[in-house]
Design an enzyme around this catalytic site. Structure first.
Site, PDB file in Angstrom:
ATOM      1  N   TYR A  16       1.233   2.420  15.276  1.00 20.45           N
ATOM      2  CA  TYR A  16       1.995   2.592  14.032  1.00 20.45           C
ATOM      3  C   TYR A  16       3.417   3.103  14.203  1.00 20.45           C
ATOM      4  CZ  TYR A  16       2.158   7.638  13.174  1.00 20.45           C
ATOM      5  OH  TYR A  16       2.475   8.960  13.223  1.00 20.45           O
TER       6      TYR A  16
ATOM      7  N   ARG B 221      -8.699   3.509  12.876  1.00 16.28           N
ATOM      8  CA  ARG B 221      -7.838   4.655  13.198  1.00 16.28           C
ATOM      9  C   ARG B 221      -7.342   4.650  14.631  1.00 16.28           C
ATOM     10  NH1 ARG B 221      -6.370   5.850   8.218  1.00 16.28           N
ATOM     11  NH2 ARG B 221      -8.146   6.400   6.910  1.00 16.28           N
TER      12      ARG B 221
ATOM     13  N   ARG C 146       0.544  13.870  13.328  1.00 19.73           N
ATOM     14  CA  ARG C 146       1.833  14.420  13.749  1.00 19.73           C
ATOM     15  C   ARG C 146       1.709  15.937  13.902  1.00 19.73           C
ATOM     16  NH1 ARG C 146       2.553  10.176  10.311  1.00 19.73           N
ATOM     17  NH2 ARG C 146       2.509  11.504   8.479  1.00 19.73           N
TER      18      ARG C 146
ATOM     19  N   THR D 164      -9.295  -5.776   3.150  1.00 20.09           N
ATOM     20  CA  THR D 164      -9.086  -4.835   2.055  1.00 20.09           C
ATOM     21  C   THR D 164      -9.988  -5.307   0.928  1.00 20.09           C
ATOM     22  OG1 THR D 164      -6.771  -4.540   2.714  1.00 20.09           O
ATOM     23  CG2 THR D 164      -7.377  -3.859   0.474  1.00 20.09           C
TER      24      THR D 164
ATOM     25  N   HIS E 110      -3.729  13.895   0.951  1.00 21.21           N
ATOM     26  CA  HIS E 110      -3.946  12.903   2.017  1.00 21.21           C
ATOM     27  C   HIS E 110      -2.763  12.889   2.984  1.00 21.21           C
ATOM     28  CE1 HIS E 110      -5.107   9.203   4.071  1.00 21.21           C
ATOM     29  NE2 HIS E 110      -3.931   8.684   3.784  1.00 21.21           N
TER      30      HIS E 110
ATOM     31  N   GLU F 279     -10.328  12.270   7.189  1.00 22.48           N
ATOM     32  CA  GLU F 279     -10.118  13.598   6.609  1.00 22.48           C
ATOM     33  C   GLU F 279     -11.441  14.354   6.451  1.00 22.48           C
ATOM     34  OE1 GLU F 279      -7.744  11.171   3.664  1.00 22.48           O
ATOM     35  OE2 GLU F 279      -7.034  13.206   3.203  1.00 22.48           O
TER      36      GLU F 279
ATOM     37  N   TYR G 252       1.164   5.724  -0.483  1.00 24.14           N
ATOM     38  CA  TYR G 252       0.756   6.898   0.307  1.00 24.14           C
ATOM     39  C   TYR G 252       1.005   8.095  -0.593  1.00 24.14           C
ATOM     40  CZ  TYR G 252       0.968   9.572   4.809  1.00 24.14           C
ATOM     41  OH  TYR G 252       0.770  10.411   5.885  1.00 24.14           O
TER      42      TYR G 252
ATOM     43  N   LYS H  17      -4.789  -2.301   9.699  1.00 26.61           N
ATOM     44  CA  LYS H  17      -5.099  -2.412   8.273  1.00 26.61           C
ATOM     45  C   LYS H  17      -5.172  -3.867   7.836  1.00 26.61           C
ATOM     46  CE  LYS H  17      -3.856   2.070   7.104  1.00 26.61           C
ATOM     47  NZ  LYS H  17      -4.448   2.965   6.096  1.00 26.61           N
TER      48      LYS H  17
ATOM     49  N   GLN I 289      -4.611   2.222  14.798  1.00 27.37           N
ATOM     50  CA  GLN I 289      -3.470   2.745  14.046  1.00 27.37           C
ATOM     51  C   GLN I 289      -2.656   3.768  14.855  1.00 27.37           C
ATOM     52  OE1 GLN I 289      -4.761   4.374  10.292  1.00 27.37           O
ATOM     53  NE2 GLN I 289      -2.711   4.936   9.614  1.00 27.37           N
TER      54      GLN I 289
ATOM     55  N   GLU J 221     -10.740   3.785   3.091  1.00 30.05           N
ATOM     56  CA  GLU J 221      -9.793   4.593   2.320  1.00 30.05           C
ATOM     57  C   GLU J 221     -10.047   4.315   0.849  1.00 30.05           C
ATOM     58  OE1 GLU J 221      -5.712   4.001   3.664  1.00 30.05           O
ATOM     59  OE2 GLU J 221      -5.986   5.531   5.205  1.00 30.05           O
TER      60      GLU J 221
ATOM     61  N   ASP K 183      -9.167   0.311   1.425  1.00 29.38           N
ATOM     62  CA  ASP K 183      -8.229  -0.117   2.470  1.00 29.38           C
ATOM     63  C   ASP K 183      -8.828   0.231   3.832  1.00 29.38           C
ATOM     64  OD1 ASP K 183      -5.737  -1.028   3.458  1.00 29.38           O
ATOM     65  OD2 ASP K 183      -5.049   1.030   3.663  1.00 29.38           O
TER      66      ASP K 183
ATOM     67  N   GLU L 269      -9.087   4.036  -2.737  1.00 32.55           N
ATOM     68  CA  GLU L 269      -7.826   3.853  -3.463  1.00 32.55           C
ATOM     69  C   GLU L 269      -8.091   3.166  -4.798  1.00 32.55           C
ATOM     70  OE1 GLU L 269      -4.485   2.268  -1.354  1.00 32.55           O
ATOM     71  OE2 GLU L 269      -5.216   2.921   0.618  1.00 32.55           O
TER      72      GLU L 269
ATOM     73  N   ASP M 215       0.840  -1.184   0.000  1.00 36.92           N
ATOM     74  CA  ASP M 215       0.000   0.000   0.000  1.00 36.92           C
ATOM     75  C   ASP M 215       0.878   1.238   0.000  1.00 36.92           C
ATOM     76  OD1 ASP M 215      -2.431   1.274  -0.054  1.00 36.92           O
ATOM     77  OD2 ASP M 215      -2.613   1.365   2.120  1.00 36.92           O
TER      78      ASP M 215
ATOM     79  N   THR N 281      -4.656   6.451  -0.326  1.00 37.98           N
ATOM     80  CA  THR N 281      -5.926   7.161  -0.299  1.00 37.98           C
ATOM     81  C   THR N 281      -5.888   8.346  -1.255  1.00 37.98           C
ATOM     82  OG1 THR N 281      -6.106   6.539   1.999  1.00 37.98           O
ATOM     83  CG2 THR N 281      -7.562   8.289   1.238  1.00 37.98           C
TER      84      THR N 281
END
Lengths: 414, 414
Positions: A242, A235, A140, A255, A131, A362, A126, A251, A238, A197, A231, A199, A124, A348
């Site tokens: 992560y 959250r 972050r 899928t 996104h 989002e 990014y 994840k 995650q 997500e 996907d 994708e 996967d 995503t």
């Protein structure tokens, strides 16, 4: 044969997406979708109407891996033969044989579809700038939302192939370690922040050996086609798990992919360039020609008790900063061997505006701004019984081709 | 038959590790190592000396996946039958048939070994406390070296299965994006910080379906056996790429495993507990009984021109904070389906002292303190032509069993 095609379908003659189907009591085998029908390729191959591999038949297999292994020359040859068999004024062997044509065209309503290929490994990426910025801001630091490597490489991670399932799918809400804000320790419980997500998945149809790198052009040649990919993500799991090695169980529970592989050949008219580079890429990632596609995509959500769905996002594949060909070239830069059946998630796909984001994370700003649905309900994250449907279409009325739907319903935690 | 066994071997009668072998011109098939021989299980099965599956033969396959799929009852039954056939005073059908015994015992020197199983998916964990601390100190912050989740869960990430290779292996030095300190942009070039990681690999022999969780006891039952694993790593690539989604190309170019799978049954006498918990684990990770093993491991390095190797690390599997059973239980906590042939890397096994670290990154403090080798050379990271050999042994002289060697030679970048 006109009945097999129609102007509003996702599957007009110029599409011919590959899938694996069966009628009740019959074995799974390969077909292409045309209008409201599946064309039974195993039958055509058996009747000698398709010249494929000369050796053993490939379309009676319950996956497209054997066909993909024959390589791009054969993919193109079969596409030409199919166009010839199905178009008026072409090869009339099928159209002149009413009994064969009748057996070969199976109504889509009468078939069950399986995963169209055996997934070798799932990676996967990014690759949507918006996104990455949105998620970086939330997970972050908004000041440094985009990681320093992001504009230099398509960041990706290895996902879990064993839980790739075909649409329509039931997705069981997962358990996981979740730590509430301010708590010292996590608890094991069902995810309360279940998300989708949006994708696109690229399917590797040709292998590359260990120790060899790929140009972007070579990488593009190896891609057989594309499917819509959801996907599913937990959250709350995650956030806790992560760091430092990336997403894992958040994840791994499912899928979804759409059942019809839209080939690269069918997408050719919709090729377009990736966005302008903000920083020049290293040579091995430069695209010699347009490598992305103009494909409109949307996401709809339908709660268990609602009678209609609400479209909650509209975006386009072309927003992605890196193409699948660039992703694949980067995937092999270390000499990593690529395998027939590898699935590459695009990451995503979030467009530049709020209504074009590809995840609830989002769309609802991390759950802080609930979405209003058509039936008056609102959502921050997915609830049990929610049905998520993704669709994708390239081109305008008259020359459009579609991907069908990728849908899944959330089941309560066990 | 005494000649098949000997006191100093890694493969005495109580070991019986499984592998896949062939002599020149013959097909690959399954065998067990016994002393300096391979016992040809396909031959025994063909002769009716092993009662395995009643259905189709499993040992003529070029991998152990079919045998593993028969489940733990069958694994135990075959082990008993083999012990009976090989021990004096047991089933004398093989020992009484000199011609069959002669054909069935093939000298190890005459065989080529392949990957013993088809790797379904490869997951790498991070379960040595000392390693996590050492790496966290170097890559991140010495004050907060251990991530907050580390004492609560076995952190892991999905690795790349397509590049798992069998020892002895040639490992091509990979290219990758590398950014030098103080530079704004990366360059594509061969890794200059090539490293090994000493690990043990656990092989999943029984599957679990999507949507189901596993107890630690169930997870332990699903493990077929263990191999030594070298998770080759390009540290300079890793530093630049791993944030925010984890290692990708820095670990994708090759993972070596030893060719003989030492079964869980053979390791039973060496079971021991994981270290005391510093923080109580959630119930789903608690071990009902000892789930780790006392297995001494070491790493030797031999430069291209050296006549002897230098042992540069000595450690023990029992230092790991999480067992493979705990890792597997965590792997399935979200409902992630597990597959026959899944390979779980333990994570680098670093003991508490400097001489027991499992990577050059740690042994040389990030390249700042070169290692002296026996031939007078020194090393920070691996150079072309370097041979890395890992060994593992459980028990003391008289009752010891070994894993053989996991070795690889570094080839120059292409």
């Amino acid at each position: 044969m006109e009945s097999a095609n129609d102007a509003d379908t996702d599957f007009p003659l110029q599409n011919l997406p590959y899938g694996v189907f069966r009628q009740a009591g019959q074995p799974f085998r390969c077909g292409v979708a045309i209008g409201k029908y599946v064309l039974d390729l195993a039958l055509l191959e058996g009747l000698g109407l398709l010249d494929v591999a000369r050796g053993r038949p490939v379309f009676a297999d319950p996956s497209l891996n054997a066909f993909m292994s024959l390589g791009s020359f054969c993919w193109n040859s079969v596409r030409q033969q199919l166009l010839n068999l199905l178009a008026f004024g072409g090869d009339d062997r099928l159209q002149a044989n009413a009994e064969a044509a009748n057996r070969a065209l199976v109504p889509l309503n009468d078939v069950e579809l399986s995963l169209p290929f055996r997934v070798a490994e799932y990676t996967d990426f990014y690759s949507s700038r918006q996104h990455a910025f949105n998620v970086g801001s939330m997970f972050r630091d908004p000041e440094n939302a985009l990681p320093p490597n992001w504009l230099h490489m398509p960041i990706g991670y290895n996902g879990r192939a064993s839980t790739v399932v075909v649409s329509p799918s039931a997705i069981r809400r997962p358990h996981g370690q979740i730590r509430d804000l301010g708590q010292p320790a996590p608890a094991l419980r069902p995810s309360a922040h279940l998300d989708f997500e949006l994708e696109m998945g690229a399917i590797v149809g040709s292998p590359s050996p260990i120790g060899s790198r790929l140009s972007v052009e070579q990488a593009d040649d190896m891609i057989f086609g594309y499917v819509i990919l959801n996907d599913w993500s937990a959250r709350d799991v995650q956030t806790w798990e992560y760091q430092p090695l990336g997403p894992f169980q958040s994840k791994a529970f499912g899928t979804s992919i759409s059942p019809w592989i839209v080939t690269k050949a069918a997408l050719e008219p919709f090729r377009t360039s990736t966005p302008d580079r903000e920083i020049a890429l290293l040579d091995y990632l430069r695209e010699p020609r347009p490598m992305s596609y103009d494909i409109a995509m949307d996401v709809a959500l339908q709660p268990a008790n609602a009678t209609v769905e609400t479209v909650i996002s509209k975006t386009n594949y072309k927003h992605l900063y890196y193409s699948a060909a660039q992703q694949l070239a980067h995937h092999a830069v270390s000499g990593c061997a690529m395998t027939i059946g590898d699935l590459l998630g695009s990451g995503t796909i979030s467009g530049p505006t709020e209504g074009s984001y590809g995840s609830l994370l989002e769309l609802t700003r991390g759950g802080k701004k609930p979405l209003r649905l058509g039936n008056g309900e609102s959502r921050t994250f997915l609830e049990d019984g929610d049905k998520v449907t993704m669709r994708a279409r390239a081109g305008k009325k008259g020359n459009a081709i579609g991907f069908g739907a990728c849908s899944g319903i959330v089941l309560p935690a066990r």
